[in-house]
Design an enzyme around this catalytic site. Structure first.
Site, mmCIF file in Angstrom:
data_model
loop_
_atom_site.group_PDB
_atom_site.id
_atom_site.type_symbol
_atom_site.label_atom_id
_atom_site.label_comp_id
_atom_site.label_asym_id
_atom_site.label_seq_id
_atom_site.Cartn_x
_atom_site.Cartn_y
_atom_site.Cartn_z
ATOM 1 N N SER A 128 0.832 -1.204 0.000
ATOM 2 C CA SER A 128 0.000 0.000 0.000
ATOM 3 C C SER A 128 0.862 1.248 0.000
ATOM 4 O O SER A 128 1.902 1.298 0.647
ATOM 5 C CB SER A 128 -0.926 0.029 1.217
ATOM 6 N N LYS A 182 -4.323 -6.733 3.841
ATOM 7 C CA LYS A 182 -4.359 -5.676 2.826
ATOM 8 C C LYS A 182 -5.791 -5.437 2.347
ATOM 9 O O LYS A 182 -6.195 -4.294 2.114
ATOM 10 C CB LYS A 182 -3.462 -6.058 1.636
ATOM 11 N N HIS A 185 -7.439 -3.437 5.012
ATOM 12 C CA HIS A 185 -6.869 -2.084 4.898
ATOM 13 C C HIS A 185 -7.618 -1.304 3.831
ATOM 14 O O HIS A 185 -8.013 -0.152 4.027
ATOM 15 C CB HIS A 185 -5.379 -2.177 4.550
ATOM 16 N N ASN A 186 -7.841 -1.925 2.676
ATOM 17 C CA ASN A 186 -8.520 -1.231 1.595
ATOM 18 C C ASN A 186 -9.981 -0.962 1.925
ATOM 19 O O ASN A 186 -10.537 0.070 1.539
ATOM 20 C CB ASN A 186 -8.411 -2.040 0.299
ATOM 21 N N GLU A 189 -9.946 1.976 4.000
ATOM 22 C CA GLU A 189 -9.670 3.101 3.097
ATOM 23 C C GLU A 189 -10.951 3.583 2.416
ATOM 24 O O GLU A 189 -11.195 4.791 2.312
ATOM 25 C CB GLU A 189 -8.651 2.650 2.066
#
Length: 468
Positions: A128, A182, A185-186, A189
């Site tokens: 990222s 990940k 995380h996205n 986001e």
């Protein structure tokens, strides 16, 4: 002389990671399916650097020192499998493939099992930070066998973003753990970006603020302990960019239809599958889907009426309340993401360290923010913390600011400004804080029409009633 690292795929992220690896002292070989891109990279950005161009996979593999370490930066899905199948017959035991794309964690689980069983190493590594992070230091989330990670640790700790408590990389966990973290995380986001968009919508359309005023507000917010972050920083910057053709702020001529590459949707689907409520992230995904209905919305706008008006109170005070609503909603969004990681860790035996996950997001990545220090501290103090809302600082923050949060949502509803992620966050907080929810009625209904049974509050056991 053999190169110490190899990279396949010279799109922008691949190029930048290659330059990052080389700059940190690891000579690198590169390969791209189209030789024109390789030639251009070598003639321009890689000129004079310890980068070796190769023009076939055989040449690429032979250029690397053993055991080989090969990073694949190609589109997720079938392209990754295709490259692996082409590489497999060229590799020796203990050679390693690292998938640095946004692969679905289930695909990574399969690849780890397949390749490790044949004597190879495989790492699924979330990356990222976008183009800038890839070049100057991303947040890296590698998963697979720990032995495989230890082999690449000297490289990834150098190329990752560096913060006050170390490089933004850690061994995440086995199998697809790296790509799972990940993915979440996205999802977080997506939530962050939607919450910021709703704050912008309120200030622009309820308060009538200009792009200059919006720039000043976001610039000031980025100096606060609560909201100092990469996304707030770039939002402030966006309002300073003027469109040369129209003379308007560029943001105002951008079509209001947001795209997505799937990781937010995957997060929502997986949360539903393993039974974790992430309403803010779900609202963010839904908002992007709704934004894609541009033509339908244009047609509907001439037929469906709603409130039209501006906020008539103290504008400066209301901006501060929007800031409070944004921060409270952000806490809830991260609480949902961390709750999902906790449940997935149990479900998939990832043994995730939630505090360490927050720490490696402090630099390099898109959601990097000062606020992550508070999350790490919360898990350091109580690794068994059930939900971030119960961490003393976050609990007190919301208790102190919830009146402002509720007023912002009430005003938005009265003025007809949609705030789906703000609303989902408040609903999450209100649901989590209540000892009783109305699903006792839901259970009664299920037992009435389908004899699905129910439990009682006053005694143990499973019961069924004769409702009619």
């Amino acid at each position: 002389m053999a190169q110490s690292f190899g990279l396949i795929g010279l799109a922008v992220m691949g190029e930048n990671l290659a330059l990052n690896v080389e700059r940190n002292g690891f000579p690198i070989s590169v390969y791209n399916r189209t030789s024109e891109k390789t030639d251009r990279f070598m003639a321009e950005r890689a000129q004079g650097k310890k980068v070796q161009a190769t023009y076939s996979l055989e040449e690429f593999v032979q250029s690397l020192e053993r055991p080989r370490k090969i990073l694949i930066m190609v589109k997720a899905g079938r392209p990754v499998d295709a490259v692996i199948e082409q590489l497999r017959p060229l590799l020796d035991p203990d050679d390693m493939i690292i998938d640095g794309g946004n692969s679905l964690y289930e695909d990574t689980e399969r690849r780890v099992r397949d390749l490790e069983s044949q004597g190879f190493r495989f790492i699924g590594m979330g990356v990222s930070g976008g183009e800038e992070g890839a070049l100057n230091g991303p947040s890296l989330m590698p998963g697979g066998t720990e032995a495989a990670y230890r082999e690449i640790e000297p490289i990834v700790t150098k190329i990752a973003a560096q913060v006050d408590d170390g490089p933004c990389v850690t061994y995440v966990g086995p199998g697809g753990a790296g790509h799972y973290v990940k993915m979440v995380h996205n999802g977080i986001e997506y939530g962050d970006m939607q919450l910021i968009a709703e704050a912008y919508d309120l200030m622009k359309n309820a308060l009538g603020m200009s792009h200059t005023e919006l720039h000043e507000v976001f610039k000031e917010w980025n100096t606060t302990e609560e909201l100092d972050s990469f996304l707030i920083e770039i939002t402030a910057s966006i309002f300073t960019k003027m469109d040369e053709e129209s003379g308007k702020p560029l943001v105002e001529v951008i079509r209001d239809a947001a795209g997505q590459k799937g990781t937010g949707r995957w997060t929502v689907v997986n949360a539903l599958e393993i039974g974790v409520a992430i309403p803010t992230i779900t609202a963010a995904v839904n908002a992007r889907i709704m934004s894609g209905l541009k033509e339908e919305r244009i047609a509907a706008s001439s037929q469906l009426n709603g409130p039209v008006g501006k906020y008539t109170g103290d504008a400066k005070a209301f901006v501060n309340k929007i800031r409070d609503a944004l921060y409270c909603s952000k806490i809830c969004s991260y609480a949902q993401g961390m709750a999902l990681l906790r449940k997935a860790s149990e479900e998939f035996n990832y043994n995730l360290d939630l505090g360490e996950s927050a720490r490696i997001w402090k630099g390099g990545c898109i959601i990097r923010a000062r606020f992550l220090d508070k999350i790490k501290k919360a898990y350091d103090e109580n690794p068994a913390l059930a939900n971030l809302l119960l961490a003393p600082e976050f609990k007190q923050t919301i208790l102190d600011r919830q009146d402002a949060w509720r007023e912002v949502l009430s005003t938005a509803n009265q003025l007809g400004v949609p705030v789906p992620a703000f609303s989902a966050s408040l609903d999450y907080f209100d649901s989590y804080r209540r000892a009783m929810l109305p699903q006792n009625l839901t259970q009664a209904q299920r037992d009435y029409f389908g004899a699905h049974t129910f439990e009682r509050l006053d005694k143990e056991g499973v019961f069924h009633a004769e409702w009619f």
